[in-house]
Design an enzyme around this catalytic site. Structure first.
Site, PDB file in Angstrom:
ATOM      1  N   ASP A  28       0.945  -1.426  -0.190  1.00  0.00           N
ATOM      2  CA  ASP A  28       0.011   0.101   0.032  1.00  0.00           C
ATOM      3  C   ASP A  28       0.735   1.222   0.128  1.00  0.00           C
ATOM      4  O   ASP A  28       0.582   2.149  -0.588  1.00  0.00           O
ATOM      5  CB  ASP A  28      -0.927   0.072   1.405  1.00  0.00           C
ATOM      6  CG  ASP A  28      -2.035   1.333   1.310  1.00  0.00           C
ATOM      7  OD1 ASP A  28      -2.650   1.311   0.096  1.00  0.00           O
ATOM      8  OD2 ASP A  28      -2.261   1.784   2.056  1.00  0.00           O
ATOM      9  N   LYS A  86      -9.429   7.593 -11.301  1.00  0.00           N
ATOM     10  CA  LYS A  86      -9.030   6.226 -11.201  1.00  0.00           C
ATOM     11  C   LYS A  86      -7.551   6.170 -11.507  1.00  0.00           C
ATOM     12  O   LYS A  86      -7.282   6.509 -12.591  1.00  0.00           O
ATOM     13  CB  LYS A  86      -9.951   5.338 -11.234  1.00  0.00           C
ATOM     14  CG  LYS A  86     -11.405   5.362 -10.514  1.00  0.00           C
ATOM     15  CD  LYS A  86     -12.217   4.311 -11.219  1.00  0.00           C
ATOM     16  CE  LYS A  86     -13.698   4.614 -10.352  1.00  0.00           C
ATOM     17  NZ  LYS A  86     -14.495   3.502 -10.942  1.00  0.00           N
TER      18      LYS A  86
END
Length: 254
Positions: free
Chosen positions: A174, A220
């Site tokens: 992440d 996105k």
């Protein structure tokens, strides 16, 4: 000794160099004489504590192993800075600095409150002992299509006996993909992270976490990520990540 330490602190109070909120003390004081080595040692330690200069955790420290240093030197030698003034002969990488506080270094110097300002710490940089947990450094390509992280897993990240916890691996994925997405369309937040674990990572070992930009669709950003042995022969983990561009003011309102 107590009198000596008292004189040292007295000197600090008068030096005019300590920040108190947004103001500084500016007074004149008698010259502070440090006659002994212990006095000088205490002053040096206190100066370090109160220093304005923050530590860049992406720079080498004594806990870095041989493989970590080898890879750091490898990517540094191909950095844009090292190749400045020369024709690009291939991949050029830029090292990203890393601090233990996100808020202080946010764009525009964003602060939420004095309590958070003083206590907040980046999750991967909140352990003081070097080498104990997350030791890593990120480089990204000048075209920003790829980002690579050299990650050395410390002993506090144990999950299965002798191996790195899956949550710690997910944290690094992440961190790397999020940093990469931020370079492409900052600021962003994680919308989806899909992880497949293939083989465990031994504690103390060094691995590569590589992020690649797949596509962008409006707000996105889609990326893929692979965690491999440093020679690329073993795949430890692979993941797909989706990040969405946000307005940072939404975070500040809570």
């Amino acid at each position: 000794m107590a009198r000596n330490v008292g004189r040292i602190f007295s000197g600090f109070r008068c030096s005019g160099s300590l920040p108190f909120g947004k103001t500084q003390l500016k007074t004149r004081c008698p010259r502070l004489l440090l006659r002994t080595t212990p006095e000088r040692t205490v002053v040096q330690a206190l100066s370090s504590i109160f220093s304005h200069k923050s530590r860049d955790f992406s720079l080498p420290n004594s806990s870095w192993g041989e493989e970590m240093m080898r890879l750091y030197n490898h990517y540094s030698s191909q950095s844009g800075e090292a190749a400045e003034g020369q024709e690009d002969q291939g991949e050029q990488w830029t090292r990203l600095p890393s601090y233990n506080r996100s808020l202080k270094y946010a764009t525009g110097g964003v602060y939420l409150s004095k309590i958070i300002q003083s206590k907040a710490r980046l999750f991967t940089r909140n352990i003081r002992d070097t080498g104990a947990a997350f030791e890593y450094v990120l480089f990204f390509r000048r075209d920003k299509q790829r980002c690579v992280c050299i990650f050395q897993a410390g002993h506090l990240l144990e999950g299965p006996p002798g191996h790195v916890h899956g949550g710690a691996i997910a944290t690094m994925i992440d961190t790397v993909t999020g940093t990469h997405a931020s370079l492409l369309s900052a600021p962003v937040m994680t919308a989806n992270l899909n992880i497949n674990y293939r083989s465990p990572i031994p504690l103390g070992s060094t691995v590569l976490v590589e992020s690649t930009m797949d596509k962008e669709e409006g707000k996105k950003t889609f990326l893929s990520c692979r965690v491999t042995s440093t020679d690329g022969s073993k795949l430890h983990t692979e993941a797909a990540a989706l990040f969405v561009s946000i307005n940072v003011s939404h975070l500040l309102r809570g």
